[in-house]
Design an enzyme around this catalytic site. Sequence first.
Site, short mmCIF file in Angstrom:
data_model
loop_
_atom_site.label_atom_id
_atom_site.label_comp_id
_atom_site.label_asym_id
_atom_site.label_seq_id
_atom_site.Cartn_x
_atom_site.Cartn_y
_atom_site.Cartn_z
N ASP A 83 7.52 2.76 -3.54
CA ASP A 83 7.61 3.85 -2.57
C ASP A 83 9.05 4.02 -2.11
OD1 ASP A 83 7.58 1.38 -1.33
OD2 ASP A 83 6.08 1.91 0.18
N LYS A 114 17.11 3.98 0.13
CA LYS A 114 18.11 4.04 1.21
C LYS A 114 19.26 3.15 0.75
CE LYS A 114 15.17 2.92 4.61
NZ LYS A 114 14.60 2.80 5.99
N VAL A 168 11.71 6.00 8.07
CA VAL A 168 10.87 7.15 7.72
C VAL A 168 9.41 6.73 7.54
CG1 VAL A 168 12.64 8.62 6.69
CG2 VAL A 168 11.55 6.86 5.29
N LYS A 212 0.80 -1.20 0.00
CA LYS A 212 0.00 0.00 0.00
C LYS A 212 0.84 1.26 0.00
CE LYS A 212 -2.19 -1.89 3.68
NZ LYS A 212 -2.99 -1.96 4.93
N GLY A 213 2.15 1.08 0.27
CA GLY A 213 3.01 2.24 0.45
C GLY A 213 3.04 3.21 -0.72
N ASP A 235 14.86 -0.44 0.05
CA ASP A 235 15.81 -0.53 1.15
C ASP A 235 16.83 -1.61 0.79
OD1 ASP A 235 17.07 -0.48 3.55
OD2 ASP A 235 15.42 -1.26 4.75
P1 IMP Z 1 13.31 -4.01 0.78
O1 IMP Z 1 13.82 -3.08 -0.29
O2 IMP Z 1 13.13 -5.40 0.31
O3 IMP Z 1 14.14 -3.90 2.03
O4 IMP Z 1 11.84 -3.59 1.19
C1 IMP Z 1 11.36 -2.33 1.02
C2 IMP Z 1 10.03 -2.27 1.73
O5 IMP Z 1 10.25 -2.16 3.14
C3 IMP Z 1 9.28 -1.02 1.33
O6 IMP Z 1 8.38 -1.29 0.28
C4 IMP Z 1 8.60 -0.62 2.61
O7 IMP Z 1 7.34 -1.26 2.72
C5 IMP Z 1 9.48 -1.14 3.70
N1 IMP Z 1 10.39 -0.09 4.21
C6 IMP Z 1 11.73 -0.01 4.06
N2 IMP Z 1 12.23 1.06 4.67
C7 IMP Z 1 11.18 1.72 5.21
C8 IMP Z 1 11.05 2.93 5.97
O8 IMP Z 1 12.01 3.65 6.30
N3 IMP Z 1 9.80 3.26 6.35
C9 IMP Z 1 8.70 2.53 6.03
N4 IMP Z 1 8.77 1.39 5.32
C10 IMP Z 1 10.00 0.98 4.92
MG MG Z 2 6.04 -1.20 0.85
#
Ligand code: IMP
Ligand code: MG
Length: 198
Positions: A120, A151, A173, A61-62, A123
């Site tokens: 959105d 990030k 965040v 949903k982000g 990470d």
């Molecule tokens: P990753 O890239 O597999 O680590 O996952 C990214 C997902 O983690 C994003 O779609 C967000 O839902 C969540 N996420 C990562 N960092 C943040 C943050 O700082 N705030 C809120 N959600 C985050």
């Molecule tokens: Mg997300």
Amino acid sequence: MKYHVLEDYYELSDKLEVVLTPEQIEERVWEMGRAISADYAHVTKGEDAEKHSLLLIGLMKGVIMFMADLMRTITIPVEVDFMRTASRTSAAADIGLMELQYRPSLPTSVTNRHIIFVEDIIDKGLMLNHALRTLRLFNPASLEVCTMFEKPTFRLIDTPVKYKGFDLPHKFVVGYGLDYREKYRNLPFLAALRTERQ
Ligand code: IMP
Ligand code: MG
């Protein structure tokens, strides 16, 4: 659009620190929309234009706020669809065990379409990698990535990102669609959250 400021958010304002204002976000989204419109103008021309038109696919949903803003800045024909990726637990997410709950619906099928996958925040990049792998199974004409935030510190999987709003420091965040335990998605700005975990 008229926005509230941090002080208007009763009982929240002391937990939050504004990282990006609505105006900074708006400006950047506008630039991204202009770039996408220019880069994809060619796909809207020619005989195959109808079946090859640009399709934005977001991960719920982000992405809701970013998608709503981004699509309003795109000046060529465009369609949208959404997928949903659920981590079974946060421990599962850490090792990349994720499940795609929805696939793009048939009327806006991915095959032979120019796709921009809209995120959105990236990470570690695991979520993104998983979603892209799934989309590639449907043989899109092209597949690019657009993310509002990244990030870069802990990126595990190096997937090229064509459109990026902002690089962020490694802080948790919230706001502009991003949540902490489903809260704060409504904030029109991006804020760093001070939680018990930190
Ligand atoms: P990753 O890239 O597999 O680590 O996952 C990214 C997902 O983690 C994003 O779609 C967000 O839902 C969540 N996420 C990562 N960092 C943040 C943050 O700082 N705030 C809120 N959600 C985050
Ligand atoms: Mg997300």
